[in-house]
Design a protein around this motif. Structure first.
Motif, short mmCIF file in Angstrom:
data_model
loop_
_atom_site.label_atom_id
_atom_site.label_comp_id
_atom_site.label_asym_id
_atom_site.label_seq_id
_atom_site.Cartn_x
_atom_site.Cartn_y
_atom_site.Cartn_z
N ALA A 1 -81.57 -72.35 13.50
CA ALA A 1 -80.63 -71.99 12.43
C ALA A 1 -80.56 -70.47 12.35
N LEU A 2 -79.36 -69.92 12.26
CA LEU A 2 -79.15 -68.47 12.15
C LEU A 2 -78.59 -68.13 10.78
N VAL A 3 -79.24 -67.20 10.08
CA VAL A 3 -78.76 -66.79 8.77
C VAL A 3 -78.62 -65.28 8.74
N ASP A 4 -77.38 -64.82 8.70
CA ASP A 4 -77.09 -63.38 8.70
C ASP A 4 -75.68 -63.20 8.15
N ASP A 5 -75.48 -62.15 7.35
CA ASP A 5 -74.15 -61.96 6.76
C ASP A 5 -73.15 -61.32 7.72
N GLU A 6 -73.61 -60.89 8.88
CA GLU A 6 -72.71 -60.30 9.87
C GLU A 6 -72.30 -61.36 10.89
N ALA A 7 -71.03 -61.76 10.83
CA ALA A 7 -70.54 -62.83 11.71
C ALA A 7 -70.67 -62.45 13.18
N LEU A 8 -70.41 -61.19 13.50
CA LEU A 8 -70.48 -60.74 14.89
C LEU A 8 -71.91 -60.86 15.42
N PHE A 9 -72.88 -60.52 14.59
CA PHE A 9 -74.27 -60.64 15.00
C PHE A 9 -74.64 -62.10 15.23
N ARG A 10 -74.21 -62.98 14.33
CA ARG A 10 -74.50 -64.40 14.48
C ARG A 10 -73.92 -64.95 15.79
N LYS A 11 -72.68 -64.62 16.06
CA LYS A 11 -72.03 -65.13 17.26
C LYS A 11 -72.70 -64.59 18.52
N GLY A 12 -73.07 -63.30 18.47
CA GLY A 12 -73.74 -62.70 19.62
C GLY A 12 -75.10 -63.33 19.86
N MET A 13 -75.85 -63.57 18.77
CA MET A 13 -77.16 -64.20 18.90
C MET A 13 -77.04 -65.62 19.42
N LYS A 14 -76.04 -66.33 18.95
CA LYS A 14 -75.84 -67.71 19.41
C LYS A 14 -75.61 -67.75 20.92
N LEU A 15 -74.73 -66.88 21.40
CA LEU A 15 -74.45 -66.83 22.84
C LEU A 15 -75.69 -66.43 23.63
N LEU B 1 -78.97 -66.71 22.72
CA LEU B 1 -80.04 -67.70 22.67
C LEU B 1 -79.74 -68.92 23.53
N GLU B 2 -78.49 -69.36 23.50
CA GLU B 2 -78.14 -70.57 24.23
C GLU B 2 -78.04 -70.33 25.74
N ASP B 3 -78.21 -69.08 26.13
CA ASP B 3 -78.27 -68.77 27.56
C ASP B 3 -79.66 -69.09 28.12
N TYR B 4 -80.62 -69.31 27.20
CA TYR B 4 -81.98 -69.66 27.60
C TYR B 4 -82.15 -71.18 27.58
N GLU B 5 -82.91 -71.69 28.52
CA GLU B 5 -83.11 -73.13 28.63
C GLU B 5 -83.92 -73.66 27.44
N GLY B 6 -83.49 -74.79 26.91
CA GLY B 6 -84.26 -75.48 25.87
C GLY B 6 -84.02 -74.98 24.47
N ILE B 7 -82.98 -74.16 24.26
CA ILE B 7 -82.70 -73.63 22.93
C ILE B 7 -81.23 -73.86 22.60
N THR B 8 -80.95 -74.33 21.40
CA THR B 8 -79.59 -74.49 20.93
C THR B 8 -79.49 -74.09 19.47
N VAL B 9 -78.37 -73.51 19.07
CA VAL B 9 -78.12 -73.13 17.68
C VAL B 9 -77.34 -74.24 17.02
N MET B 10 -77.95 -74.91 16.05
CA MET B 10 -77.33 -76.06 15.41
C MET B 10 -76.69 -75.71 14.08
N LYS C 1 -84.31 -56.16 14.50
CA LYS C 1 -83.07 -56.66 15.09
C LYS C 1 -82.82 -56.08 16.48
N ASN C 2 -83.46 -54.97 16.79
CA ASN C 2 -83.27 -54.38 18.13
C ASN C 2 -84.34 -54.86 19.12
N ALA C 3 -85.02 -55.95 18.78
CA ALA C 3 -86.04 -56.49 19.68
C ALA C 3 -85.41 -56.96 20.99
N ASN C 4 -86.18 -56.90 22.06
CA ASN C 4 -85.73 -57.39 23.36
C ASN C 4 -85.44 -58.88 23.28
N PRO C 5 -84.32 -59.34 23.85
CA PRO C 5 -84.00 -60.78 23.80
C PRO C 5 -85.12 -61.68 24.31
#
Length: 227
Positions: free
Chosen positions: A5-19, A21-30, A106-110
């Motif tokens: 679950a992603l909780v952030d008031d910045e829509a662009l950040f949420r969308k970027g994080m979703k893309l 995270l889901e590039d990694y195996e075994g993780i999905t944003v529900m 927030k600037n942590a390495n992916p």
């Protein structure tokens, strides 16, 4: 599959994080939410809860701190990772005491974010070097340990063993193998500890154990080292 679950008031950040995270195996944003109130609405309506929550600190309507307080009571099994631009000692200590299993900038390495997600999913917590230094400093500032709320509660020798290993970041299966008991028995002892010490989750259990010196730890070494 780890449900996020992603909780952030910045829509662009949420969308970027979703893309990302889901590039990694075994993780999905529900689930995505723009603030704490939006998150709680969705959680109360959800048929299945997420495994790990990535939580921002500064949000309108209901900020990260107030959201964590509600989650601690309403959804204590939900594992929380704070992902924020606010990295002060006060924020970190406060959120860890509220049961956050990790605290990342927030600037942590992916790769670090994903590794932390997997660690928190498996063990309930994952504190990096910066957070460990805050824990260490917080411990050193205490002239003497406070009286625990559960003073007088009887903790068995086996429970102390398991608490020590939990704080050393061993998984349930690793603890079972090390102590020659079944994973179900480990789960039973862990649940007894949570109940006896009035902790909501494993992260809270670790903080309690350190704060009241229920485990062996040298603050100067920052953390336990697996052998």
């Amino acid at each position: 599959m780890i449900q996020i679950a992603l909780v952030d008031d910045e829509a662009l950040f949420r969308k970027g994080m979703k893309l990302l995270l889901e590039d990694y195996e075994g993780i999905t944003v529900m689930l995505e939410a723009q603030d704490g109130e939006h998150l709680l609405q969705q959680l109360r309506q959800a048929s299945t809860l997420p495994d790990v929550l990535l939580l921002d600190m500064k949000m309108p309507n209901l900020n990260g701190v107030d959201t964590a307080k509600v989650l601690q009571e309403a959804f204590p099994t939900l594992k929380i990772i704070v992902l924020s631009t606010y990295f002060s000692k006060a924020f970190i200590v406060n959120m860890i005491e509220l049961g956050a299993g990790a605290y990342l900038p927030k600037n942590a390495n992916p790769d670090e974010v994903v590794a932390t997600i997997r660690e928190v999913y498996s063990n309930g917590f994952s504190y990096n070097q910066a957070v460990l230094e805050v824990i260490r400093d917080n411990m050193l500032q205490k002239s003497k340990p406070k009286m625990p709320l559960s003073f007088g509660v009887d903790i068995t020798s086996r429970e102390k063993e398991i608490l020590q290993l939990i704080c050393e970041e061993y998984t349930t299966s690793e603890i079972a193998e090390k102590l020659f008991i079944s994973p179900r028995t480990v789960d039973g002892h862990r649940n007894n500890l949570l109940e006896k010490l009035s902790c909501k989750n494993v992260a809270g259990l670790v903080v309690y154990a350190i704060q009241y010196q229920l485990v062996k730890i040298n603050p100067e070494t920052f953390w336990f080292k697996k052998r």
